[in-house]
Design an enzyme around this catalytic site. Structure first.
Site, mmCIF file in Angstrom:
data_model
loop_
_atom_site.group_PDB
_atom_site.id
_atom_site.type_symbol
_atom_site.label_atom_id
_atom_site.label_comp_id
_atom_site.label_asym_id
_atom_site.label_seq_id
_atom_site.Cartn_x
_atom_site.Cartn_y
_atom_site.Cartn_z
ATOM 1 C CD GLN A 101 -2.801 -1.407 0.234
ATOM 2 O OE1 GLN A 101 -3.703 -0.580 0.117
ATOM 3 N NE2 GLN A 101 -2.674 -2.440 -0.601
ATOM 4 N N GLY A 132 -12.159 2.989 3.169
ATOM 5 C CA GLY A 132 -11.149 2.074 2.655
ATOM 6 C C GLY A 132 -10.170 2.728 1.690
ATOM 7 C CG HIS A 133 -7.296 0.180 -0.312
ATOM 8 N ND1 HIS A 133 -6.366 -0.776 -0.605
ATOM 9 C CD2 HIS A 133 -8.480 -0.345 -0.712
ATOM 10 C CE1 HIS A 133 -6.941 -1.820 -1.162
ATOM 11 N NE2 HIS A 133 -8.228 -1.581 -1.231
ATOM 12 C CG ASN A 134 -6.944 2.481 -3.843
ATOM 13 O OD1 ASN A 134 -5.876 3.038 -3.625
ATOM 14 N ND2 ASN A 134 -7.043 1.173 -4.031
#
Length: 366
Positions: A208, A249-251
């Site tokens: 990440q 969450g990511h992105n």
């Protein structure tokens, strides 16, 4: 300093209205300010919505800040209240409230001797850094920031002006904040996103390597978590307000002036337009987009894109009118079941009569 109904009316620019038989007078001292249900005699309250007018019958307040259109609906049923008419009752009440509540000042300016600050960090002017705070390598902190005790700011992070980072909040490395950002206690920004590949029977971690960008005037609640992106940064748009215990969450890319209530969860790579509102415990599937100005009701499960301006509710979420039709239909299921049983019984009786007629035509004819 003593305050009266009259002096407070002058402060907020209100028109004083006293009904026939009013117990209180404009010269009456005001000793406090409280919500309608909690207000006592001698205190001030306010009315925010028309649907709450009837609650004024129960209040013990001496005066109420109220909109002129609402005041016109208040009659002899409310004889004890002095009415203070203003165009924005809530804003006026918030102007009065500090007269009766202690507002704690911000941290004392300066750096605590027990704070750890890397030699490569750059601290702006007029900042306050509390005991046990950690400031990592190459961190840049703008002017007038407050870093409360126990907060941790990881390497390479950037803070704009006038930010407040409360106790035990954690900013991992490469987290960027705009100006006037508030991060409440125990929030975590920049932890690794939940990204894995399944290979040969095992989950293999996907690096990440993105960051987190929080634009100006964002407020993030206690215990909220915002994961870093896998490649590009996770972005929270300017003016957005995020409640306690929210997970992003990511992105994800959140637009400007969004409002997320407590326990909202956005899976990876979700996006929103501007002015999106999500009720408490809304869950959103990964790679889902919620359009500008849309609203999703509490506890909804969003599995597909929400168009601009629409209101969705339910699980799975769908347009409000559609969900209401489903709910009303489901409520009729027991009744419909009984109707179907009666119809089946009647049909069986008709089939029996028809069978008897077919086997004995003469009898049927007679």
């Amino acid at each position: 300093m003593a305050h009266t109904i009259e002096s407070i009316a002058s402060l907020i620019g209100a028109r004083i209205v006293t009904l026939d038989g009013c117990v209180a007078t404009p010269q009456e001292p005001v000793t406090g300010a409280a919500a309608i249900e909690q207000a006592k005699s001698g205190e001030l309250t306010f009315l925010s919505e028309d649907r709450h007018i009837s609650r004024l019958k129960e209040t013990n307040a001496s005066a109420v800040v109220i909109h002129p259109s609402q005041a016109a609906r208040v009659n002899a049923d409310y004889p004890r209240l002095v009415l203070l008419e203003v165009e924005d009752p809530q804003a006026a009440f918030l102007q009065v409230l500090p007269l009766f509540r202690m507002i704690r000042s911000r941290l004392k300016r300066g750096i605590s001797p027990s704070a750890f600050i890397s030699s490569t960090a750059r601290i702006g002017e007029n900042c306050a850094i509390g005991p046990g705070a950690y400031i990592g390598e190459d961190v840049i902190i703008g002017d007038d920031c407050d870093i409360h005790p126990g907060a941790s700011i990881g390497a390479g992070s950037r803070l704009g002006r006038d930010c407040q980072i409360y106790s035990n909040a954690v900013l991992y490395h490469e987290v960027s904040l705009g100006d006037r950002v508030i991060i409440h206690a125990n929030a975590v920004l920049g932890a690794d996103g939940f990204g894995y590949r399944f290979e040969q029977g095992r989950f293999i971690k996907v690096p990440q390597l993105g960051g987190v960008i929080i634009e100006s005037d964002v407020e993030i609640g206690a215990g909220a978590t915002i994961d870093r992106g896998a490649v590009d940064a996770t972005v929270i748009g300017a003016g957005t307000k995020i409640d306690n215990m929210v997970m992003i969450g990511h992105n994800c890319r959140v637009g400007r002036n969004n409002v997320f209530a407590a326990q909202v969860g956005l899976a990876g790579s979700c996006s929103t337009g501007d002015y999106v509102r999500l009720g408490g415990q809304v869950g959103v599937k990964d790679h889902t987009h919620m359009g500008t100005g849309c609203m999703v009701g509490a506890k909804a499960g969003v599995h597909r894109n929400v168009p601009d301006g629409e209101t969705w509710i339910g699980y799975p979420a769908s347009p409000e009118a559609e969900q209401k039709r489903l709910v009303f239909t489901l409520k009729r299921v027991p009744e419909m079941r009984e109707e179907m049983r009666a119809m089946a019984k009647r049909l069986a009786e008709l089939e029996k009569l028809m069978a008897e007629s077919a086997s004995n035509p003469l009898k049927a004819a007679g």
